[in-house]
Scaffold this active site. Structure first.
Site, PDB file in Angstrom:
ATOM      1  N   HIS A 167      30.865  21.694  31.143  1.00 37.54           N
ATOM      2  CA  HIS A 167      31.147  21.278  29.768  1.00 37.54           C
ATOM      3  C   HIS A 167      32.298  20.261  29.801  1.00 37.54           C
ATOM      4  O   HIS A 167      32.818  19.933  30.881  1.00 37.54           O
ATOM      5  CB  HIS A 167      31.421  22.476  28.853  1.00 37.54           C
ATOM      6  CG  HIS A 167      32.587  23.339  29.239  1.00 37.54           C
ATOM      7  ND1 HIS A 167      33.867  22.862  29.359  1.00 37.54           N
ATOM      8  CD2 HIS A 167      32.656  24.667  29.538  1.00 37.54           C
ATOM      9  CE1 HIS A 167      34.679  23.842  29.688  1.00 37.54           C
ATOM     10  NE2 HIS A 167      33.960  24.970  29.831  1.00 37.54           N
ATOM     11  N   CYS A 189      37.666  35.977  34.509  1.00 36.50           N
ATOM     12  CA  CYS A 189      38.756  35.275  35.219  1.00 36.50           C
ATOM     13  C   CYS A 189      38.659  35.528  36.720  1.00 36.50           C
ATOM     14  O   CYS A 189      39.359  34.866  37.489  1.00 36.50           O
ATOM     15  CB  CYS A 189      40.126  35.774  34.787  1.00 36.50           C
ATOM     16  SG  CYS A 189      40.544  35.610  33.068  1.00 36.50           S
ATOM     17  N   CYS A 237      40.736  41.148  28.027  1.00 42.13           N
ATOM     18  CA  CYS A 237      41.372  39.982  28.638  1.00 42.13           C
ATOM     19  C   CYS A 237      41.725  38.998  27.525  1.00 42.13           C
ATOM     20  O   CYS A 237      40.893  38.720  26.652  1.00 42.13           O
ATOM     21  CB  CYS A 237      40.389  39.342  29.623  1.00 42.13           C
ATOM     22  SG  CYS A 237      40.775  37.635  29.982  1.00 42.13           S
ATOM     23  N   HIS A 259      39.285  35.789  27.829  1.00 41.59           N
ATOM     24  CA  HIS A 259      37.856  35.944  27.572  1.00 41.59           C
ATOM     25  C   HIS A 259      37.525  36.858  26.394  1.00 41.59           C
ATOM     26  O   HIS A 259      36.362  36.971  26.005  1.00 41.59           O
ATOM     27  CB  HIS A 259      37.144  36.429  28.842  1.00 41.59           C
ATOM     28  CG  HIS A 259      37.101  35.376  29.900  1.00 41.59           C
ATOM     29  ND1 HIS A 259      38.094  35.218  30.841  1.00 41.59           N
ATOM     30  CD2 HIS A 259      36.215  34.379  30.142  1.00 41.59           C
ATOM     31  CE1 HIS A 259      37.821  34.187  31.610  1.00 41.59           C
ATOM     32  NE2 HIS A 259      36.688  33.654  31.213  1.00 41.59           N
ATOM     33  N   LYS A 271      32.130  28.053  27.644  1.00 44.00           N
ATOM     34  CA  LYS A 271      30.716  28.404  27.502  1.00 44.00           C
ATOM     35  C   LYS A 271      30.561  29.855  27.102  1.00 44.00           C
ATOM     36  O   LYS A 271      29.709  30.203  26.301  1.00 44.00           O
ATOM     37  CB  LYS A 271      29.987  28.144  28.825  1.00 44.00           C
ATOM     38  CG  LYS A 271      29.487  26.703  28.986  1.00 44.00           C
ATOM     39  CD  LYS A 271      28.169  26.493  28.263  1.00 44.00           C
ATOM     40  CE  LYS A 271      27.795  25.028  28.129  1.00 44.00           C
ATOM     41  NZ  LYS A 271      27.254  24.440  29.315  1.00 44.00           N
TER      42      LYS A 271
END
Ligand code: MSP
Length: 524
Positions: free
Chosen positions: A23, A135, A149, A152, A308
């Site tokens: 990305h 991660c 986390c 995330h 993503k």
């Protein structure tokens, strides 16, 4: 690559996880690396630019499983169909591409690990604690927000395994000394301060193997364990250039030419791995740490790191299909101070495309070609020199060089574009279309055209690392290749030498560098 022992300017990007296609966040780092290495090449330096892919670990393994594909097949497909073509499309001129599943990497990782084991830096112990697969990181309770986390926003997993540990804690003192005494080794300042306070907070030893899955490099003395994916991945920077090979072998010579790396470019999310674990691994092996780790900021969407996994990833082609590759390469480095976070917006990109690329730069090139055709039959007139422009160019070159060499891409591009504006101002002020009406002012007219062409020559050279496609088109339109040689061979140190374009050269119109774009539907 030359066989001389000259030290190359060695720059790396992170190696990207192949759980998905690239990305624009990944492209941001890689384009920055490409611009910096192209700049150094144009400074006449020997350069080595490495990128690649991080293929082991649970994150990639689970994605492959979810797609009913073997991990190796998944990686092969993503690398060949997504990652390599993406870098080619963005005109990334990397010298090498390393994949962590390559034999050259695996062999050197095992040899390195064996060396650390023999030197007493590794021991066996039990690991218990939280782990984030997103991660691929062992977490501390303070890293979590409500058990999730913080990067995330997903629940972490609890691990309890007997693993091999690296004595990371033994390197806290030398690392602190390094960052306190040599500020240039970790930049920007905010990143260095973060690393220093992390080190001062105390660092525990690091589990460097996993026993519950097998998608990784085997620990050489313990076939039941694979190397922890970050320990494996960080080594790519050195395995790709011959780590541990005999000094007079090809690998050994390449290592001598490249190590220590000059710059590891990373996003701030992976700073600690690069500024704490990696230099400690190198110190343990008696090798020099990298000269600089530079942590840039994040591209944000809705105020959060674009990713993503959060479904906010934008593919580079979504932008290049509309604005073109050069505008993509230009925009992020121009708009966001390197080191700070920045939000992407179609509106801002569109506005800069129109005012800076189409109007200031592209239009100047079209105007010059049109005027040389109309007033001089398409042939460049005699050499002239406007002292103010020549002086502004000298200052531009030295400012841009200082800025770009210190990774201030925004400052560097700004000073080049300021010069471009100044040349536009010069043309407006001199009014060549009025001069053309008066035969007695012919030499004034010709001087304006020559000075403008010469300024465009300099702009083509200075902007080439950022926008390789449009500057190449401009170089051809200026007829410069025949007399001055290839654009990529033009040296930054010589750009400001006025009077390089040869009178009598045919200036051709060529395609418009940055055409006006149709309006796009934007949703914010
Ligand atoms: N595989 C590890 C790196 C190992 S290096 C020895 C990894 N990979 S990654 O695919 O997650 O890519 C990480 C890098 O991509 C970041 O450090 C950063 O350089 C870039 N970016 C990913 N998302 C980004 C943004 N939203 N914004 C800017 N850069 C981002 O971590």
């Amino acid at each position: 690559m030359s066989s001389s022992a000259e030290k190359s300017f060695y720059l790396t990007t992170p190696i990207y996880y192949v759980n998905d296609a690239p990305h624009i966040g990944h492209a941001y780092t890689t384009v920055a690396g490409d611009v910096l290495t192209r700049w150094h090449r144009q400074k006449g330096e020997s350069v080595w630019f490495l990128t690649g892919t991080d293929e082991h670990g649970q994150k990639v393994m689970r994605t492959a499983e979810a797609n009913n594909v073997k991990p190796q097949d998944w990686c092969d497909r993503l690398v060949e169909e997504a990652w390599k073509p993406n870098w080619k499309a963005l005109h990334i001129a990397n010298d090498d591409f390393i994949r962590t599943t390559e034999e050259r990497h695996e062999v050197r990782v095992q040899r390195f690990l064996q060396g650390l084991m023999e030197a007493g830096h590794i021991y066996e112990a039990k690991y218990e604690g939280p782990y984030c697969v997103g991660c691929e990181e062992f977490k501390l309770p303070g890293d979590l927000i409500e058990g999730k986390c913080s990067i995330h926003s997903k629940p972490v997993e609890m691990l309890s395994e007997t693993n091999w540990f690296f004595k990371l804690s033994a390197f806290v003192t030398p690392l602190l000394e390094r960052y306190k005494n040599n500020p240039e080794t970790c930049e920007p300042t905010s990143a260095r301060n973060e690393v220093i306070s992390f080190l001062e907070g105390g660092v525990t030893d690091l589990s460097i193997s996993r026993s519950t899955f097998d998608w990784g490099i085997q620990v050489p003395w313990d076939k039941a364990q694979v190397v922890y994916v970050w320990f494996d991945a960080l080594l790519n920077y050195a395995t790709a250039v011959g780590l541990g090979d005999p000094v007079d072998s090809e690998g050994g010579k390449q290592f001598a030419r490249t190590w220590p790396a000059d710059v590891h470019l990373v996003g701030k999310d992976i700073l600690r791995f690069h500024a704490v674990i990696w230099p400690a691994m190198l110190m343990a092996a008696g090798l020099q740490p990298p000269k600089k780790v530079f942590a840039h900021g994040w591209l944000l969407v809705g105020g959060e790191k674009m990713s993503k996994s959060k479904l906010t990833g934008i593919a580079p082609s979504d932008i290049t299909d509309h604005f073109g590759v050069d505008a993509f390469r230009y925009y992020f480095l121009r708009a966001i101070p390197f080191g700070s976070d920045g939000s992407f917006s179609w509106e801002d990109m569109s506005a800069r495309y129109t005012s800076e690329l189409a109007n200031d730069f592209g239009n100047l090139a079209s105007r010059l070609a049109a005027m040389v055709e109309k007033y001089c039959g398409g042939v460049l007139p005699a050499v002239a020199q406007d002292a103010t422009l020549a002086d502004a160019l000298s200052k531009t070159v030295s400012n841009a060089d200082v800025a770009i060499s210190t990774l201030d891409f925004q400052g560097g591009i700004n000073s080049i574009m300021e010069f471009c504006k100044r040349v536009n101002g010069y043309v407006t002020e001199k009014e060549p279309w009025i001069l053309a009406k008066d035969d007695l002012r012919r030499s004034e007219l010709e001087a304006v055209l020559y000075n403008t062409a010469e300024s465009l020559r300099a702009l083509a050279v200075l902007l080439h690392p950022v926008m390789p496609i449009s500057t190449e088109a401009l170089w051809i339109s200026l007829g410069a290749e025949g007399t001055l040689g290839k654009l990529s061979d033009q040296k930054i140190s010589e750009v400001a030498n006025w009077g390089q374009l040869q009178p009598g050269t045919t200036i051709s119109k060529g395609a418009i560098l940055f055409p006006r774009l149709p309006d796009v539907e934007t949703n914010g």
